[in-house]
Motif scaffolding. Structure first.
Motif, PDB file in Angstrom:
ATOM      1  N   VAL A 176     -38.744  27.360  30.888  1.00 55.20           N
ATOM      2  CA  VAL A 176     -37.982  28.490  29.970  1.00 55.20           C
ATOM      3  C   VAL A 176     -38.639  27.306  29.007  1.00 55.20           C
ATOM      4  CG1 VAL A 176     -35.429  28.825  29.527  1.00 55.20           C
ATOM      5  CG2 VAL A 176     -36.797  29.626  31.969  1.00 55.20           C
ATOM      6  N   LYS A 177     -38.909  28.157  27.802  1.00 53.53           N
ATOM      7  CA  LYS A 177     -38.965  26.714  26.305  1.00 53.53           C
ATOM      8  C   LYS A 177     -37.695  28.359  25.040  1.00 53.53           C
ATOM      9  CE  LYS A 177     -42.351  28.458  23.722  1.00 53.53           C
ATOM     10  NZ  LYS A 177     -43.711  28.925  23.484  1.00 53.53           N
ATOM     11  N   PHE A 178     -37.172  26.997  24.624  1.00 52.06           N
ATOM     12  CA  PHE A 178     -36.474  27.429  23.736  1.00 52.06           C
ATOM     13  C   PHE A 178     -37.261  27.032  22.461  1.00 52.06           C
ATOM     14  CE2 PHE A 178     -32.367  29.629  22.790  1.00 52.06           C
ATOM     15  CZ  PHE A 178     -32.469  28.943  21.586  1.00 52.06           C
ATOM     16  N   GLU A 179     -36.935  27.675  21.373  1.00 50.85           N
ATOM     17  CA  GLU A 179     -37.828  26.996  20.168  1.00 50.85           C
ATOM     18  C   GLU A 179     -36.721  27.288  18.945  1.00 50.85           C
ATOM     19  OE1 GLU A 179     -41.546  29.832  20.283  1.00 50.85           O
ATOM     20  OE2 GLU A 179     -39.886  30.419  19.200  1.00 50.85           O
ATOM     21  N   ARG A 180     -37.038  25.727  18.253  1.00 52.77           N
ATOM     22  CA  ARG A 180     -35.594  26.537  16.527  1.00 52.77           C
ATOM     23  C   ARG A 180     -36.009  25.836  15.931  1.00 52.77           C
ATOM     24  NH1 ARG A 180     -30.169  25.465  18.297  1.00 52.77           N
ATOM     25  NH2 ARG A 180     -29.927  25.689  15.963  1.00 52.77           N
ATOM     26  N   LEU A 181     -36.068  26.592  14.521  1.00 47.24           N
ATOM     27  CA  LEU A 181     -36.861  26.068  13.022  1.00 47.24           C
ATOM     28  C   LEU A 181     -36.566  24.827  12.317  1.00 47.24           C
ATOM     29  CD1 LEU A 181     -37.522  29.519  12.145  1.00 47.24           C
ATOM     30  CD2 LEU A 181     -39.247  27.615  12.340  1.00 47.24           C
ATOM     31  N   VAL A 182     -36.668  24.364  12.425  1.00 46.87           N
ATOM     32  CA  VAL A 182     -36.039  22.600  11.686  1.00 46.87           C
ATOM     33  C   VAL A 182     -37.077  22.107  10.506  1.00 46.87           C
ATOM     34  CG1 VAL A 182     -35.696  21.995  14.305  1.00 46.87           C
ATOM     35  CG2 VAL A 182     -37.543  21.214  13.059  1.00 46.87           C
ATOM     36  N   TYR A 183     -36.543  21.225   9.975  1.00 44.98           N
ATOM     37  CA  TYR A 183     -37.194  21.008   8.708  1.00 44.98           C
ATOM     38  C   TYR A 183     -37.232  19.288   8.627  1.00 44.98           C
ATOM     39  CZ  TYR A 183     -33.097  21.151   5.740  1.00 44.98           C
ATOM     40  OH  TYR A 183     -31.596  20.610   5.899  1.00 44.98           O
ATOM     41  N   LEU A 184     -38.204  18.881   8.386  1.00 45.00           N
ATOM     42  CA  LEU A 184     -38.027  17.437   8.446  1.00 45.00           C
ATOM     43  C   LEU A 184     -37.041  16.407   6.638  1.00 45.00           C
ATOM     44  CD1 LEU A 184     -42.033  16.867  10.278  1.00 45.00           C
ATOM     45  CD2 LEU A 184     -39.175  17.058  10.684  1.00 45.00           C
ATOM     46  N   ASN A 185     -37.592  14.875   7.224  1.00 43.53           N
ATOM     47  CA  ASN A 185     -36.828  14.331   6.027  1.00 43.53           C
ATOM     48  C   ASN A 185     -38.052  13.741   4.910  1.00 43.53           C
ATOM     49  OD1 ASN A 185     -37.259  12.464   7.594  1.00 43.53           O
ATOM     50  ND2 ASN A 185     -35.732  11.201   6.973  1.00 43.53           N
ATOM     51  N   GLN A 186     -38.907  13.829   6.076  1.00 46.00           N
ATOM     52  CA  GLN A 186     -40.474  13.424   5.319  1.00 46.00           C
ATOM     53  C   GLN A 186     -41.364  14.321   5.230  1.00 46.00           C
ATOM     54  OE1 GLN A 186     -41.302   9.525   6.588  1.00 46.00           O
ATOM     55  NE2 GLN A 186     -39.671   8.759   6.760  1.00 46.00           N
ATOM     56  N   MET A 187     -42.167  13.583   4.151  1.00 45.10           N
ATOM     57  CA  MET A 187     -43.384  15.111   4.402  1.00 45.10           C
ATOM     58  C   MET A 187     -44.320  15.000   5.615  1.00 45.10           C
ATOM     59  SD  MET A 187     -43.276  17.945   2.192  1.00 45.10           S
ATOM     60  CE  MET A 187     -42.354  18.561   1.203  1.00 45.10           C
ATOM     61  N   ALA A 188     -44.722  15.655   5.841  1.00 48.06           N
ATOM     62  CA  ALA A 188     -45.917  15.361   7.361  1.00 48.06           C
ATOM     63  C   ALA A 188     -47.476  16.231   7.255  1.00 48.06           C
ATOM     64  CB  ALA A 188     -45.360  15.771   8.803  1.00 48.06           C
ATOM     65  N   ASP A 189     -48.283  15.539   7.428  1.00 57.14           N
ATOM     66  CA  ASP A 189     -48.992  16.541   7.575  1.00 57.14           C
ATOM     67  C   ASP A 189     -49.663  17.192   7.222  1.00 57.14           C
ATOM     68  OD1 ASP A 189     -51.184  13.040   9.253  1.00 57.14           O
ATOM     69  OD2 ASP A 189     -49.834  13.629   7.344  1.00 57.14           O
ATOM     70  N   ASN A 190     -48.832  18.228   8.376  1.00 55.19           N
ATOM     71  CA  ASN A 190     -49.807  20.079   8.682  1.00 55.19           C
ATOM     72  C   ASN A 190     -48.263  20.604   8.660  1.00 55.19           C
ATOM     73  OD1 ASN A 190     -48.833  18.756  10.470  1.00 55.19           O
ATOM     74  ND2 ASN A 190     -50.587  19.665  12.248  1.00 55.19           N
ATOM     75  N   CYS A 191     -46.874  20.418   7.800  1.00 61.49           N
ATOM     76  CA  CYS A 191     -46.301  21.240   8.106  1.00 61.49           C
ATOM     77  C   CYS A 191     -46.154  22.424   6.797  1.00 61.49           C
ATOM     78  CB  CYS A 191     -44.478  20.519   8.161  1.00 61.49           C
ATOM     79  SG  CYS A 191     -44.818  19.443   6.583  1.00 61.49           S
ATOM     80  N   ASP A 192     -45.424  23.278   7.218  1.00 60.36           N
ATOM     81  CA  ASP A 192     -45.427  24.711   6.116  1.00 60.36           C
ATOM     82  C   ASP A 192     -44.523  24.092   4.659  1.00 60.36           C
ATOM     83  OD1 ASP A 192     -46.046  25.576   9.374  1.00 60.36           O
ATOM     84  OD2 ASP A 192     -47.391  26.570   7.398  1.00 60.36           O
ATOM     85  N   ILE A 193     -44.914  24.431   3.527  1.00 60.10           N
ATOM     86  CA  ILE A 193     -43.510  24.029   3.303  1.00 60.10           C
ATOM     87  C   ILE A 193     -42.688  25.360   2.280  1.00 60.10           C
ATOM     88  CG2 ILE A 193     -43.356  22.717   0.564  1.00 60.10           C
ATOM     89  CD1 ILE A 193     -44.097  20.481   2.486  1.00 60.10           C
ATOM     90  N   ILE A 194     -42.271  25.031   2.878  1.00 61.54           N
ATOM     91  CA  ILE A 194     -40.763  26.585   2.938  1.00 61.54           C
ATOM     92  C   ILE A 194     -39.782  26.832   2.264  1.00 61.54           C
ATOM     93  CG2 ILE A 194     -39.418  28.549   3.656  1.00 61.54           C
ATOM     94  CD1 ILE A 194     -41.837  28.744   5.661  1.00 61.54           C
ATOM     95  N   ALA A 195     -39.475  26.897   0.805  1.00 59.50           N
ATOM     96  CA  ALA A 195     -38.287  26.720   0.137  1.00 59.50           C
ATOM     97  C   ALA A 195     -38.179  24.867  -0.372  1.00 59.50           C
ATOM     98  CB  ALA A 195     -37.144  26.628   0.934  1.00 59.50           C
TER      99      ALA A 195
END
Lengths: 208, 157
Positions: A176-195
């Motif tokens: 069973v998988k549960f997903e959450r949407l999060v944002y990191l406190n530093q920039m990573a290489d391939n994250c999506d920039i939203i807001a």
């Protein structure tokens, strides 16, 4: 002989139990009682899996909405002292003005979490303090896999290295998988920039 | 009409015993309900909805955040057009989580609640949709003199 007995019943117009009635009735009663007593046992295998969804949700909430115990666990706990210290991993950022900021994950905490999960002994401690090892209480031991991916389902990398894809290797049974949407406190290489935020997807998979 | 005694025969006794046993078994055994996995699906979608609104509510964000979107809305007859960055980003998230959305903005103007629908996210939801809300502080939003608006996101798969 049975036919003549049946004919006798018809002629005498009295109720009498025939042999086939007795045999048929006993077979029926036997099957009925068998089913009635073993039906709860049919769900016994499924009952373990009922809890997986709750565990996945709980672990994801603990990681995303809590800073962990104690507040500096990411610097205090290391591979060498994880056996002797009590701690609970939590990935959320803590701000002195605003408190725990939900869904805002700290990259240092993520790295430490990944490091602890990678080590066999410290990984057991992490599972114990997340409440996944209930064998002391006669319960199950759950296996877990936590990964951080971007919106295109690629693993998040920071400085070229995968940030979080650790835990037990995936099973072929019910997971069973549960997903959450999060944002990191530093920039990573391939994250999506939203807001103006480095957005990623945290996936927690739990199985037995 | 059959005037012969029926209950005192052995068949009558056996039949009544059978009915009694059956009724007793049915009412005595604990009923085990199999888990309804659709409930868990709703929990997942609702939590993702809250996460989306939380992530996009960045005070320092510009046109792609909720606050920035509210400042740069062009509304016409109840339908508002958001800035393109906001629409693109929200569409990207929705594609990643594989769901459809409807976004409404509610605020109070002259004592009345007004509802605005966002252009591009105005599809009608299915019966098993989930809805999440977030109150956002904004000045002079779609409603005149409004300080707080409710952003209502309806998600379905």
């Amino acid at each position: 002989m049975l036919i003549s007995t049946h004919a006798q019943i018809k002629m005498m117009e009295e109720g009498k139990l025939s042999l086939d009635l007795l045999i048929g009735l006993s077979i029926f009663l036997f099957t009925f009682i068998f089913i009635a007593s073993f039906l709860p046992g049919v769900f016994a295998d499924v009952r373990n899996e009922i809890n997986l969804a709750h565990q996945a949700y709980r672990i994801s909430a603990l990681l995303v909405e809590d800073l962990g115990f104690d507040s500096s666990w990411d610097t205090d706990i290391t591979i060498s002292n994880c056996q002797s210290q009590e701690f609970r991993p939590g990935l959320a950022i803590y701000d002195s003005n605003n408190g725990t900021i939900f869904n805002n994950l700290s990259v240092t905490k993520i790295r430490k979490f990944a490091e602890l999960l990678n080590d066999p002994l410290c990984g057991e401690r992490v599972r114990l303090f997340l409440g996944l090892n209930l064998s002391e209480f006669g319960g199950n031991k759950y296996k877990i896999n936590v990964s951080l991916k971007n919106l295109e389902d690629e693993l998040i990398k920071a400085d070229g290295a995968i940030l979080l894809n650790h835990g037990d290797s995936m099973s072929s049974g019910q997971v069973v998988k549960f997903e959450r949407l999060v944002y990191l406190n530093q920039m990573a290489d391939n994250c999506d920039i939203i807001a103006e935020r480095c957005v990623a997807k945290l996936e927690v998979s739990v199985w037995i | 009409m059959d005037l012969k005694a029926q209950t005192f025969t052995l068949e009558g006794v056996a039949a009544s015993l059978l009915i009694l046993i059956a009724t007793y078994t049915v009412f005595q055994s604990t009923v085990i309900l199999a888990p309804t996995w659709s409930e868990f699906e709703n929990v997942q979608l609702k939590q993702l909805g809250y996460d989306i609104l939380r992530i996009m509510d960045n005070q320092n964000g510009e046109n792609s955040s909720i606050g920035g979107m509210l400042k740069n809305l062009t509304c016409n007859n109840g339908i508002c057009s958001p800035p393109m960055e906001f629409s693109d980003n929200l569409t990207k998230i929705l594609n990643a989580i594989n769901s459809f959305a409807r976004l409404e903005i509610l605020c109070v103007e002259n004592g009345e609640i007004r509802t605005f629908i966002l252009d591009g996210f105005e599809k009608a939801p299915t019966p098993n949709a989930v809805r999440v809300s977030r109150f956002v502080i904004v000045e002079n939003a779609p409603c005149v003199n409004a300080k707080v608006v409710e952003v209502r996101l309806t998600l379905w798969r």
